[in-house]
Write a protein that holds these residues in place. Structure first.
Motif, PDB file in Angstrom:
ATOM      1  N   GLU A 161      -2.337  -8.733  -2.486  1.00  0.00           N
ATOM      2  CA  GLU A 161      -3.689  -7.154  -2.237  1.00  0.00           C
ATOM      3  C   GLU A 161      -2.543  -5.980  -2.135  1.00  0.00           C
ATOM      4  OE1 GLU A 161      -6.357  -6.948   0.822  1.00  0.00           O
ATOM      5  OE2 GLU A 161      -5.731  -8.603   2.067  1.00  0.00           O
ATOM      6  N   THR A 162      -3.092  -4.724  -3.312  1.00  0.00           N
ATOM      7  CA  THR A 162      -2.350  -3.764  -3.359  1.00  0.00           C
ATOM      8  C   THR A 162      -3.168  -2.593  -3.092  1.00  0.00           C
ATOM      9  OG1 THR A 162      -3.559  -3.806  -5.399  1.00  0.00           O
ATOM     10  CG2 THR A 162      -0.957  -4.551  -5.720  1.00  0.00           C
ATOM     11  N   SER A 163      -2.988  -1.503  -2.583  1.00  0.00           N
ATOM     12  CA  SER A 163      -4.219  -0.996  -2.415  1.00  0.00           C
ATOM     13  C   SER A 163      -3.231   0.528  -2.617  1.00  0.00           C
ATOM     14  CB  SER A 163      -4.035  -1.194  -0.894  1.00  0.00           C
ATOM     15  OG  SER A 163      -5.223   0.288  -0.712  1.00  0.00           O
ATOM     16  N   GLU A 164      -3.615   1.792  -3.062  1.00  0.00           N
ATOM     17  CA  GLU A 164      -2.757   3.304  -3.272  1.00  0.00           C
ATOM     18  C   GLU A 164      -1.911   3.208  -3.757  1.00  0.00           C
ATOM     19  OE1 GLU A 164      -3.844   5.665  -0.069  1.00  0.00           O
ATOM     20  OE2 GLU A 164      -5.148   4.643   0.695  1.00  0.00           O
ATOM     21  N   SER A 175       0.628  -1.612   0.339  1.00  0.00           N
ATOM     22  CA  SER A 175      -0.418  -0.060   0.515  1.00  0.00           C
ATOM     23  C   SER A 175       0.842   1.376   0.243  1.00  0.00           C
ATOM     24  CB  SER A 175      -0.863   0.107   1.350  1.00  0.00           C
ATOM     25  OG  SER A 175      -1.679   1.311   1.785  1.00  0.00           O
ATOM     26  N   ARG A 176       0.363   2.270  -0.995  1.00  0.00           N
ATOM     27  CA  ARG A 176       1.142   3.332  -0.700  1.00  0.00           C
ATOM     28  C   ARG A 176       2.736   3.538  -1.163  1.00  0.00           C
ATOM     29  NH1 ARG A 176      -1.383   6.797   4.433  1.00  0.00           N
ATOM     30  NH2 ARG A 176      -0.562   4.487   5.310  1.00  0.00           N
ATOM     31  N   THR A 177       3.159   2.183  -2.141  1.00  0.00           N
ATOM     32  CA  THR A 177       4.889   1.979  -2.294  1.00  0.00           C
ATOM     33  C   THR A 177       4.449   2.296  -3.569  1.00  0.00           C
ATOM     34  OG1 THR A 177       6.286   1.024  -1.556  1.00  0.00           O
ATOM     35  CG2 THR A 177       4.659  -0.540  -1.994  1.00  0.00           C
ATOM     36  N   ASN A 178       5.411   1.387  -4.573  1.00  0.00           N
ATOM     37  CA  ASN A 178       5.947   1.494  -6.232  1.00  0.00           C
ATOM     38  C   ASN A 178       5.951   0.242  -5.865  1.00  0.00           C
ATOM     39  OD1 ASN A 178       6.509   2.522  -8.098  1.00  0.00           O
ATOM     40  ND2 ASN A 178       8.338   2.203  -8.014  1.00  0.00           N
ATOM     41  N   VAL A 179       4.940   0.135  -7.029  1.00  0.00           N
ATOM     42  CA  VAL A 179       5.233  -1.626  -7.681  1.00  0.00           C
ATOM     43  C   VAL A 179       4.842  -1.315  -8.551  1.00  0.00           C
ATOM     44  CG1 VAL A 179       3.209  -3.477  -7.474  1.00  0.00           C
ATOM     45  CG2 VAL A 179       3.135  -2.771  -5.714  1.00  0.00           C
ATOM     46  N   CYS A 215      -2.562 -27.466  -4.634  1.00  0.00           N
ATOM     47  CA  CYS A 215      -3.106 -27.112  -3.576  1.00  0.00           C
ATOM     48  C   CYS A 215      -3.401 -26.207  -3.260  1.00  0.00           C
ATOM     49  CB  CYS A 215      -2.203 -27.820  -2.462  1.00  0.00           C
ATOM     50  SG  CYS A 215      -1.070 -29.248  -2.793  1.00  0.00           S
ATOM     51  N   LEU A 216      -3.985 -25.130  -3.790  1.00  0.00           N
ATOM     52  CA  LEU A 216      -4.861 -24.166  -3.392  1.00  0.00           C
ATOM     53  C   LEU A 216      -5.866 -24.406  -3.153  1.00  0.00           C
ATOM     54  CD1 LEU A 216      -3.345 -21.259  -3.324  1.00  0.00           C
ATOM     55  CD2 LEU A 216      -4.431 -20.824  -5.469  1.00  0.00           C
ATOM     56  N   LYS A 217      -6.559 -23.999  -1.665  1.00  0.00           N
ATOM     57  CA  LYS A 217      -7.926 -23.990  -1.405  1.00  0.00           C
ATOM     58  C   LYS A 217      -8.870 -22.300  -1.361  1.00  0.00           C
ATOM     59  CE  LYS A 217      -7.747 -28.113  -0.794  1.00  0.00           C
ATOM     60  NZ  LYS A 217      -8.967 -29.618  -2.244  1.00  0.00           N
ATOM     61  N   GLN A 218      -7.469 -21.527  -1.434  1.00  0.00           N
ATOM     62  CA  GLN A 218      -8.489 -20.065  -0.582  1.00  0.00           C
ATOM     63  C   GLN A 218      -7.198 -19.172  -2.096  1.00  0.00           C
ATOM     64  OE1 GLN A 218      -7.790 -21.585   3.648  1.00  0.00           O
ATOM     65  NE2 GLN A 218      -9.416 -20.037   3.621  1.00  0.00           N
ATOM     66  N   LEU A 219      -7.695 -18.253  -1.916  1.00  0.00           N
ATOM     67  CA  LEU A 219      -7.468 -17.565  -2.813  1.00  0.00           C
ATOM     68  C   LEU A 219      -8.278 -15.963  -2.936  1.00  0.00           C
ATOM     69  CD1 LEU A 219      -5.493 -16.437  -5.546  1.00  0.00           C
ATOM     70  CD2 LEU A 219      -7.134 -16.957  -6.677  1.00  0.00           C
ATOM     71  N   ARG A 220      -7.335 -15.069  -2.588  1.00  0.00           N
ATOM     72  CA  ARG A 220      -7.663 -13.172  -2.571  1.00  0.00           C
ATOM     73  C   ARG A 220      -6.506 -12.701  -2.849  1.00  0.00           C
ATOM     74  NH1 ARG A 220      -8.794 -13.507   3.846  1.00  0.00           N
ATOM     75  NH2 ARG A 220     -10.351 -14.628   4.100  1.00  0.00           N
ATOM     76  N   LEU A 221      -7.220 -12.254  -4.173  1.00  0.00           N
ATOM     77  CA  LEU A 221      -6.835 -11.088  -5.177  1.00  0.00           C
ATOM     78  C   LEU A 221      -7.312  -9.562  -5.043  1.00  0.00           C
ATOM     79  CD1 LEU A 221      -6.624 -13.521  -8.907  1.00  0.00           C
ATOM     80  CD2 LEU A 221      -4.226 -12.448  -6.635  1.00  0.00           C
ATOM     81  N   SER A 222      -6.378  -8.453  -4.911  1.00  0.00           N
ATOM     82  CA  SER A 222      -6.932  -7.093  -5.158  1.00  0.00           C
ATOM     83  C   SER A 222      -5.817  -6.407  -5.630  1.00  0.00           C
ATOM     84  CB  SER A 222      -6.919  -7.260  -3.985  1.00  0.00           C
ATOM     85  OG  SER A 222      -7.395  -5.095  -3.396  1.00  0.00           O
ATOM     86  N   PHE A 223      -6.967  -5.971  -6.443  1.00  0.00           N
ATOM     87  CA  PHE A 223      -6.374  -4.957  -7.235  1.00  0.00           C
ATOM     88  C   PHE A 223      -5.813  -3.101  -6.904  1.00  0.00           C
ATOM     89  CE2 PHE A 223      -5.857  -8.482 -10.045  1.00  0.00           C
ATOM     90  CZ  PHE A 223      -4.777  -8.748  -9.782  1.00  0.00           C
TER      91      PHE A 223
END
Length: 224
Positions: free
Chosen positions: A104-107, A76-80, A129-137
């Motif tokens: 996750e990314t934010s701002e 968050s609030r960093t250069n990606v 093996c993935l069961k839980q996936l969370r993606l935020s843009f």
């Protein structure tokens, strides 16, 4: 003779860190290599100067940490940048035991486009093996339908998913990309938890809303 540590969970939070985060990253992360059977790693960068050099070092560390089953990366609030994300994607692809992935990314500063996002989602089929996936843009306003279409293709390979949370945020994912995603999600018959937030996407239409309702009707295992 030093005895390896056996705890399984590590959380690192660099929030508004005033010093050189890249130097600190190089100093702190090697300590984790002494932890045997590390299973869960949460890393947060908020308003820091973490750059591609630091991200490359983080990626090298992840590649050597094959025991991880849970990984969270929050920026968050960093250069990606695309290069940094591509480096992270290569490292995640080596984590074959992952059952939980949260990215996750934010701002963020706007150097993150479809180029990096596509490489990131293309690693998903390798995580068998993935069961839980969370993606935020959140804050990724340069991401378009190209990423959504690629993500849809990759989701088809994740038949074991029980939880999916997607937050496209202020991306430029429009009707075509959203419909493609929903078509893919409708095939994930083992899903128990589904959350999709389109509220910041101005291009989302009534057609997408209707498709979302249809998708939910197919997922008979949903509890949330």
């Amino acid at each position: 003779m030093n005895t390896p540590q056996t705890f399984s969970y590590v959380e690192v939070d660099w929030e508004e860190y005033p010093r050189d985060i890249n130097t600190e990253c190089k100093a702190v992360l090697p300590l984790f290599s002494k932890v045997s059977s590390l299973q869960q790693l949460n890393i947060k960068f908020d308003k820091t100067s973490f750059n591609d050099e630091g991200r490359k070092f983080l990626a090298e560390f992840l590649e050597a940490t094959s025991s991880l089953t849970h990984f969270t990366f929050f920026a968050s609030r960093t250069n990606v940048t695309n290069d940094g994300v591509s480096c992270l994607a290569r490292a995640i692809s080596t984590l074959s035991l992952l059952t939980y992935l949260n990215l996750e990314t934010s701002e963020i500063k706007n150097n993150f486009t479809d180029v990096g996002a596509i490489k990131l989602v293309q690693v998903l089929p390798s995580l068998t093996c993935l069961k839980q996936l969370r993606l935020s843009f959140l804050g990724c306003s340069l991401i378009t339908d190209a990423t959504a279409l690629t993500l849809a293709t990759c989701l088809h390979t994740l038949s074991g998913l029980t939880e999916l949370r997607l937050h496209p945020g202020s991306t430029k994912i429009m009707t075509e990309g959203a419909i493609s995603l929903l078509n893919a999600i409708s095939q994930l018959v083992n899903l128990q938890v589904l959350m999709i937030r389109f509220y910041e996407n101005k291009g989302i239409t009534n057609e997408v809303c209707s498709k979302l309702a249809e998708t939910i009707s197919y997922l008979t295992s949903l509890t949330q």
